[in-house]
Design a protein around this motif. Structure first.
Motif, PDB file in Angstrom:
ATOM      1  N   GLU A  90       7.277  -4.934  16.177  1.00  0.00           N
ATOM      2  CA  GLU A  90       7.818  -6.244  15.829  1.00  0.00           C
ATOM      3  C   GLU A  90       9.114  -6.118  15.032  1.00  0.00           C
ATOM      4  O   GLU A  90      10.004  -6.936  15.139  1.00  0.00           O
ATOM      5  N   ARG A  91       9.140  -5.090  14.201  1.00  0.00           N
ATOM      6  CA  ARG A  91      10.288  -4.877  13.343  1.00  0.00           C
ATOM      7  C   ARG A  91      11.416  -4.115  14.040  1.00  0.00           C
ATOM      8  O   ARG A  91      12.401  -3.743  13.433  1.00  0.00           O
ATOM      9  N   GLY A  92      11.176  -3.812  15.312  1.00  0.00           N
ATOM     10  CA  GLY A  92      12.177  -3.076  16.071  1.00  0.00           C
ATOM     11  C   GLY A  92      12.418  -1.712  15.458  1.00  0.00           C
ATOM     12  O   GLY A  92      11.494  -1.071  14.969  1.00  0.00           O
ATOM     13  N   SER A  93      13.640  -1.289  15.400  1.00  0.00           N
ATOM     14  CA  SER A  93      13.909   0.045  14.870  1.00  0.00           C
ATOM     15  C   SER A  93      14.452  -0.034  13.450  1.00  0.00           C
ATOM     16  O   SER A  93      15.390   0.641  13.095  1.00  0.00           O
ATOM     17  N   LEU A 145      -1.283  -1.287  14.303  1.00  0.00           N
ATOM     18  CA  LEU A 145      -0.130  -1.316  13.392  1.00  0.00           C
ATOM     19  C   LEU A 145       1.175  -1.068  14.151  1.00  0.00           C
ATOM     20  O   LEU A 145       2.208  -1.670  13.840  1.00  0.00           O
ATOM     21  N   GLN A 146       1.113  -0.198  15.141  1.00  0.00           N
ATOM     22  CA  GLN A 146       2.311   0.072  15.935  1.00  0.00           C
ATOM     23  C   GLN A 146       2.801  -1.215  16.615  1.00  0.00           C
ATOM     24  O   GLN A 146       3.970  -1.573  16.503  1.00  0.00           O
ATOM     25  N   THR A 147       1.893  -1.905  17.290  1.00  0.00           N
ATOM     26  CA  THR A 147       2.328  -3.089  18.051  1.00  0.00           C
ATOM     27  C   THR A 147       2.576  -4.299  17.152  1.00  0.00           C
ATOM     28  O   THR A 147       3.536  -5.017  17.352  1.00  0.00           O
ATOM     29  N   GLN A 172       5.111  -7.523   1.435  1.00  0.00           N
ATOM     30  CA  GLN A 172       3.864  -8.284   1.375  1.00  0.00           C
ATOM     31  C   GLN A 172       3.277  -8.555   2.759  1.00  0.00           C
ATOM     32  O   GLN A 172       2.084  -8.525   2.963  1.00  0.00           O
ATOM     33  N   GLN A 173       4.163  -8.825   3.699  1.00  0.00           N
ATOM     34  CA  GLN A 173       3.746  -9.145   5.052  1.00  0.00           C
ATOM     35  C   GLN A 173       2.909  -8.015   5.678  1.00  0.00           C
ATOM     36  O   GLN A 173       2.014  -8.256   6.468  1.00  0.00           O
ATOM     37  N   PHE A 174       3.225  -6.791   5.286  1.00  0.00           N
ATOM     38  CA  PHE A 174       2.504  -5.649   5.839  1.00  0.00           C
ATOM     39  C   PHE A 174       1.002  -5.738   5.572  1.00  0.00           C
ATOM     40  O   PHE A 174       0.180  -5.390   6.420  1.00  0.00           O
TER      41      PHE A 174
END
Lengths: 66, 197
Positions: free
Chosen positions: B191-194, B184-186, B124-126
């Motif tokens: 944010e979600r790391g790898s 979206l990348q940043t 949902q956060q996406f």
């Protein structure tokens, strides 16, 4: 040989219009050797996919609850 | 005879309201116009409620109505703006920083692999991040992008609706995608790391 910047332009052109045979070959060659542009192309497809999904009825619950 | 409950009901319609509003708000960017468009689409659906077989048919139909309303609103808005100026919202050099002097990706800005979209969609956060990124696009750029990717118009249809040239439209779409991808990348992937497979 295409630059990365030119390749990003062709990625959009591929989606919105169509590529000439030369453009297709040039892009194919560049993407084969450049993982960043390969990812760029797949990111743009990803973006289109999620937009399409957002425009599809009934797939999501109301975000205001989130 | 199939069962009566297969008919769409007012409850089905009410349940769709959240989706409709989210969809309209994303594109119109102002809550009041979004509410109006959704209201109109729902009223149109309500008058034909008995003709629908079930929720799926109802939602397809009401979304189609809503899309038309949104195109109308976007079209009327574009009349009040000089179309030639639109392409300059994100100038040609906006993304120069991503590339080196030979137009190759700078080391820090090389696009990463994002994984499977389906796995992202369920978070949902996406959607909040996507909305945030769309809201950060300049208005005319966002309008072109929305018409293309959300309302699913062909580039020449978008160009015709907004009275811009097709090549101008192509340039705007390219820059919109560049900007959204970076955002979206940043804002999401970094944010979600790898956390991807």
């Amino acid at each position: 040989m295409l630059t990365c910047k030119e390749t990003t332009e062709l990625v959009s052109k591929e989606v919105d219009d169509s590529l000439t045979l030369k453009e297709r070959l040039d892009m194919g060659l560049h993407i084969m050797m450049c993982s960043a542009c390969r990812n760029y192309r797949s990111n743009i497809r990803f973006l289109r996919y999620v937009c399409k999904d957002a425009a599809t009825p009934g797939r999501h619950i109301d975000e205001t609850k989130g | 005879m199939s069962d009566v409950s297969a008919n769409a009901s007012h409850e089905d319609l009410a349940r769709l309201r959240g989706d409709l509003l989210r969809f309209a708000t994303l594109q119109l960017r102002d809550h009041a116009s979004a509410e109006d468009a959704v209201q109109e689409a729902m009223l149109a659906a309500m008058s034909k409620i008995n003709e629908f077989r079930g929720q799926a048919q109802l939602s397809t139909w009401v979304f189609a109505i809503l899309k038309n309303k949104i195109v109308d609103i976007l079209r009327s808005r574009s009349r009040f703006r000089p179309a030639e100026g639109d392409v300059d919202e994100l100038p040609a050099d906006s993304f120069d920083g991503l590339f080196d002097e030979r137009d190759r990706w700078s080391a820090d800005d090389r696009p990463a692999f994002w994984g499977d979209p389906e796995a992202t969609l369920v978070q949902q956060q996406f959607w909040i991040v996507l909305k945030l990124c769309l809201d950060r696009l300049p208005p005319a750029t966002a309008r072109v992008f929305m018409m293309r990717e959300f309302l699913d118009l062909e580039p020449d249809e978008v160009a015709a609706e907004l009275a811009i040239s097709k090549s101008n439209c192509g340039v705007i779409l390219h820059r919109a995608r560049m900007a959204l991808r970076v955002c979206l990348q940043t804002r999401w992937f970094d944010e979600r790391g790898s956390r991807k497979c």
